[in-house]
Design a protein around this motif. Sequence first.
Motif, PDB file in Angstrom:
ATOM      1  N   UNK A  14      19.892  19.445  17.267  1.00 45.50           N
ATOM      2  CA  UNK A  14      20.343  18.128  16.799  1.00 45.50           C
ATOM      3  C   UNK A  14      21.547  18.265  15.874  1.00 45.50           C
ATOM      4  N   UNK A  15      22.129  17.124  15.553  1.00 52.33           N
ATOM      5  CA  UNK A  15      23.140  17.038  14.489  1.00 52.33           C
ATOM      6  C   UNK A  15      22.470  16.339  13.309  1.00 52.33           C
ATOM      7  N   UNK A  16      22.794  16.782  12.099  1.00 52.87           N
ATOM      8  CA  UNK A  16      22.236  16.111  10.923  1.00 52.87           C
ATOM      9  C   UNK A  16      23.352  15.875   9.916  1.00 52.87           C
ATOM     10  N   UNK A  17      23.119  14.917   9.025  1.00 52.15           N
ATOM     11  CA  UNK A  17      24.064  14.699   7.916  1.00 52.15           C
ATOM     12  C   UNK A  17      23.307  14.148   6.725  1.00 52.15           C
ATOM     13  N   UNK A  18      23.802  14.471   5.546  1.00 52.25           N
ATOM     14  CA  UNK A  18      23.306  13.831   4.321  1.00 52.25           C
ATOM     15  C   UNK A  18      24.495  13.155   3.663  1.00 52.25           C
ATOM     16  N   UNK A  19      24.347  11.842   3.461  1.00 57.46           N
ATOM     17  CA  UNK A  19      25.380  11.071   2.757  1.00 57.46           C
ATOM     18  C   UNK A  19      24.884  10.834   1.339  1.00 57.46           C
ATOM     19  N   UNK A  20      25.732  11.127   0.376  1.00 59.38           N
ATOM     20  CA  UNK A  20      25.339  10.945  -1.018  1.00 59.38           C
ATOM     21  C   UNK A  20      26.344  10.031  -1.697  1.00 59.38           C
ATOM     22  N   UNK A  21      25.845   9.131  -2.526  1.00 61.93           N
ATOM     23  CA  UNK A  21      26.745   8.268  -3.285  1.00 61.93           C
ATOM     24  C   UNK A  21      26.818   6.847  -2.752  1.00 61.93           C
ATOM     25  N   UNK A  22      25.945   6.514  -1.796  1.00 62.79           N
ATOM     26  CA  UNK A  22      25.908   5.124  -1.314  1.00 62.79           C
ATOM     27  C   UNK A  22      25.211   4.253  -2.353  1.00 62.79           C
ATOM     28  N   UNK A  23      25.637   2.996  -2.486  1.00 62.63           N
ATOM     29  CA  UNK A  23      24.931   2.122  -3.432  1.00 62.63           C
ATOM     30  C   UNK A  23      23.559   1.735  -2.876  1.00 62.63           C
ATOM     31  N   UNK A  24      22.683   1.295  -3.756  1.00 67.79           N
ATOM     32  CA  UNK A  24      21.401   0.724  -3.314  1.00 67.79           C
ATOM     33  C   UNK A  24      21.642  -0.689  -2.786  1.00 67.79           C
ATOM     34  N   UNK A  25      20.801  -1.103  -1.837  1.00 68.08           N
ATOM     35  CA  UNK A  25      20.831  -2.491  -1.380  1.00 68.08           C
ATOM     36  C   UNK A  25      21.802  -2.762  -0.252  1.00 68.08           C
ATOM     37  N   UNK A  26      22.328  -1.704   0.358  1.00 69.40           N
ATOM     38  CA  UNK A  26      23.236  -1.914   1.504  1.00 69.40           C
ATOM     39  C   UNK A  26      22.394  -2.017   2.785  1.00 69.40           C
ATOM     40  N   UNK A  27      22.414  -3.161   3.472  1.00 74.00           N
ATOM     41  CA  UNK A  27      21.639  -3.274   4.714  1.00 74.00           C
ATOM     42  C   UNK A  27      22.281  -2.417   5.810  1.00 74.00           C
ATOM     43  N   UNK A  54      22.610  10.184  25.452  1.00 72.88           N
ATOM     44  CA  UNK A  54      22.627   8.778  25.034  1.00 72.88           C
ATOM     45  C   UNK A  54      22.311   8.813  23.550  1.00 72.88           C
ATOM     46  N   UNK A  55      23.342   8.959  22.751  1.00 72.88           N
ATOM     47  CA  UNK A  55      23.120   9.249  21.336  1.00 72.88           C
ATOM     48  C   UNK A  55      22.436   8.091  20.624  1.00 72.88           C
ATOM     49  N   UNK A  56      21.466   8.458  19.816  1.00 68.56           N
ATOM     50  CA  UNK A  56      20.768   7.477  18.980  1.00 68.56           C
ATOM     51  C   UNK A  56      20.575   8.092  17.597  1.00 68.56           C
ATOM     52  N   UNK A  57      20.805   7.298  16.577  1.00 67.90           N
ATOM     53  CA  UNK A  57      20.653   7.824  15.222  1.00 67.90           C
ATOM     54  C   UNK A  57      19.221   7.593  14.739  1.00 67.90           C
ATOM     55  N   UNK A  58      18.694   8.552  13.989  1.00 66.93           N
ATOM     56  CA  UNK A  58      17.425   8.366  13.277  1.00 66.93           C
ATOM     57  C   UNK A  58      17.719   8.523  11.794  1.00 66.93           C
ATOM     58  N   UNK A  59      17.027   7.732  10.976  1.00 69.15           N
ATOM     59  CA  UNK A  59      17.202   7.865   9.527  1.00 69.15           C
ATOM     60  C   UNK A  59      15.948   8.537   8.979  1.00 69.15           C
ATOM     61  N   UNK A  60      16.132   9.664   8.298  1.00 68.68           N
ATOM     62  CA  UNK A  60      14.993  10.440   7.800  1.00 68.68           C
ATOM     63  C   UNK A  60      14.699  10.157   6.331  1.00 68.68           C
ATOM     64  N   UNK A  61      15.690   9.673   5.607  1.00 61.56           N
ATOM     65  CA  UNK A  61      15.489   9.427   4.168  1.00 61.56           C
ATOM     66  C   UNK A  61      16.573   8.509   3.652  1.00 61.56           C
ATOM     67  N   UNK A  62      16.276   7.841   2.554  1.00 62.56           N
ATOM     68  CA  UNK A  62      17.296   7.057   1.852  1.00 62.56           C
ATOM     69  C   UNK A  62      17.348   5.591   2.250  1.00 62.56           C
ATOM     70  N   UNK A  63      16.462   5.190   3.167  1.00 59.87           N
ATOM     71  CA  UNK A  63      16.483   3.798   3.645  1.00 59.87           C
ATOM     72  C   UNK A  63      15.052   3.260   3.598  1.00 59.87           C
ATOM     73  N   UNK A  64      14.890   2.048   3.089  1.00 61.23           N
ATOM     74  CA  UNK A  64      13.566   1.424   3.092  1.00 61.23           C
ATOM     75  C   UNK A  64      13.733  -0.044   3.434  1.00 61.23           C
ATOM     76  N   UNK A  65      12.947  -0.477   4.401  1.00 57.57           N
ATOM     77  CA  UNK A  65      12.993  -1.882   4.814  1.00 57.57           C
ATOM     78  C   UNK A  65      14.419  -2.306   5.189  1.00 57.57           C
ATOM     79  N   UNK A  66      15.154  -1.359   5.816  1.00 57.81           N
ATOM     80  CA  UNK A  66      16.488  -1.684   6.327  1.00 57.81           C
ATOM     81  C   UNK A  66      17.591  -1.647   5.296  1.00 57.81           C
ATOM     82  N   UNK A  67      17.250  -1.271   4.025  1.00 63.06           N
ATOM     83  CA  UNK A  67      18.304  -1.238   2.988  1.00 63.06           C
ATOM     84  C   UNK A  67      18.328   0.113   2.296  1.00 63.06           C
ATOM     85  N   UNK A  68      19.535   0.548   1.934  1.00 63.62           N
ATOM     86  CA  UNK A  68      19.661   1.843   1.248  1.00 63.62           C
ATOM     87  C   UNK A  68      18.985   1.771  -0.120  1.00 63.62           C
ATOM     88  N   UNK A  69      18.520   2.971  -0.561  1.00 61.97           N
ATOM     89  CA  UNK A  69      17.813   3.056  -1.842  1.00 61.97           C
ATOM     90  C   UNK A  69      18.714   3.589  -2.955  1.00 61.97           C
TER      91      UNK A  69
END
Length: 381
Positions: A14-27, A54-69
Motif C-alpha cells: 500500500x501507500x501511506x501518508x501522515x499529514x500533520x498540522x491540519x486544523x480541527x473541525x475540517x470536514x 481502482x484507488x480508494x483512500x482509507x483514513x486510519x487516524x485523525x478523523x472522527x465523525x467526518x471531521x479532523x481532530x
Amino acid sequence: MLRYLSAGESHGRCLTAIIEGLPAGLPLDLAQIDGELARRQRGYGRGPRMELERDRVQVLAGLRDGKTLGSPLALLIENRDWTNWEKVMDPVSVSAGEVLTNPRPGHADLPGVIKYRQQDVRNILERASARETAMRVAVGAVAKALLAHFQVQVVSHVVAIGDVTAAAVMAPHGDLSLLADESPVRCLDPEAERAMVAAIKAAQKEGDSLGGVFEVIALGVPWGLGSHVHWDRKLDGRLAQAIVSIQGVKGVEFGAGFAGCQLPGSSFHDEIVYDPKRGYTFTSNNAGGIQGGMSTTAPIVIRGAMKPIPTLAKPLQSVDIKTKEPTPASVQRTDSCAVPAASIVAEAAVAWELAVAFLEKFGGDSLAEIKDNYNQYLKNL
Ligand SMILES: Cc1cc2nc3c(=O)[nH]c(=O)nc-3n(C[C@H](O)[C@H](O)[C@H](O)COP(=O)(O)O)c2cc1C
C-alpha cells in the motif's frame, strides 16, 4: 506547520501518508478524495495497470465523525496489484522475481543503484515510480477541502502533447477542470485533442512515448500568501519546487512565462488599477498571480513541462550493471503518455503548497479560528 510524509513502493502492499498540522473541525468527504484519485488514473496513453487499480483512500487516524481532530491524519491506499507481487515484494523474505540489472535511460534506475549501493534496479524503481503520486493526489485533495472554505480553487488542463499545442485559454474559471476531465487528454481545444490522441496512438505503435505541457490555475487566492523577505518563503519558488518534483517534469513557468520574457517591460508588466468595490486589480496577468514571491489575487497560472516517459516498449541501449556489457534497457509495464495524469498530480501539488502558505498566514488550531483570522485580514484590507 502543515507537513506530510508518505511511504510505499509501486508494487508494495500500500501507500501511506501522515499529514500533520491540519486544523480541527475540517470536514473531509472520502468520496471526494476518491474522485480525485480516479481523475489521476484516467487519460489516453496510460498503461494497463490503470485498469487494475481502482484507488480508494482509507483514513486510519485523525478523523472522527467526518471531521479532523487536529491530530495527525493517517491515510492509506491499497495497491490492488499487490496480490500479484507478494512474492517479489515481500518485506521480510522475497521468494520470486528476477534481479533487474539493466537500468532504463531517463529513469532513476542508474543513479539510484549507484547512490544506494544496490545490485537490483527494482530496489530503486519501486519508489521512484509515479505510483507515489496517488498519495500526493489524496493529500492534495485534503488541501483542496481546506482551501474550498476560503473560495480557493485549483484547476488544470493539458496545453501540449508532443508537438501538438492547444489554443490558449483566455479566461480561466472554476469549471475549467470539469471540462478538461471530459477530454481523453484533458485538453480544452477539440481540434488539438484529436491531434494529441493521434500522436499518442502513433507513438504507441512505434513502441515510443510522448511528453507535453500542462497548466495549473489557482483562483481566489487572497493577497499576500508567501513573502518577499527570504528566498525559501517566496510562493513562486515553493510552487516551482512542488511542480518540478513531479516525476518527469523538467520545466516550469508562471504567467506569460518564457515567451513573455521576449516582450519589453512596457508590454509585459500588468498595470495597476483601483476600483472601490474590487480594490486593486491588474489590466493583464503576465505575472501569473505572484509578484515578489507573494500572491496578488490574480489567478496563479503555472505551466509544467513533462519529458517523454522513459520506459519504452522498444527499449533504448543500456549497460548491464553486473557484467558492464551493453544490453537493452528493461521493459516494464508502462504508460506511453502521462501528461493528463501529471496535470492532476500538479493540481494536488499546487493545492498542497497553497494550503501550507495559507495556514502560515491564517493558521489556527481549528477551522473556525482560521476563518476568524482570514475574515479579520480581509476586513483590514
Ligand atoms: C502520472 C505519471 C505517470 C508516469 N508513468 C510512467 C510510466 O508508466 N513509465 C515510466 O517509465 N515513467 C513514468 N513516469 C515518469 C517517471 O516516473 C520519471 O521519468 C522517473 O521517475 C524519473 O524521474 P525524472 O524524469 O523526474 O528524472 C510517470 C510520471 C507521472 C507523473
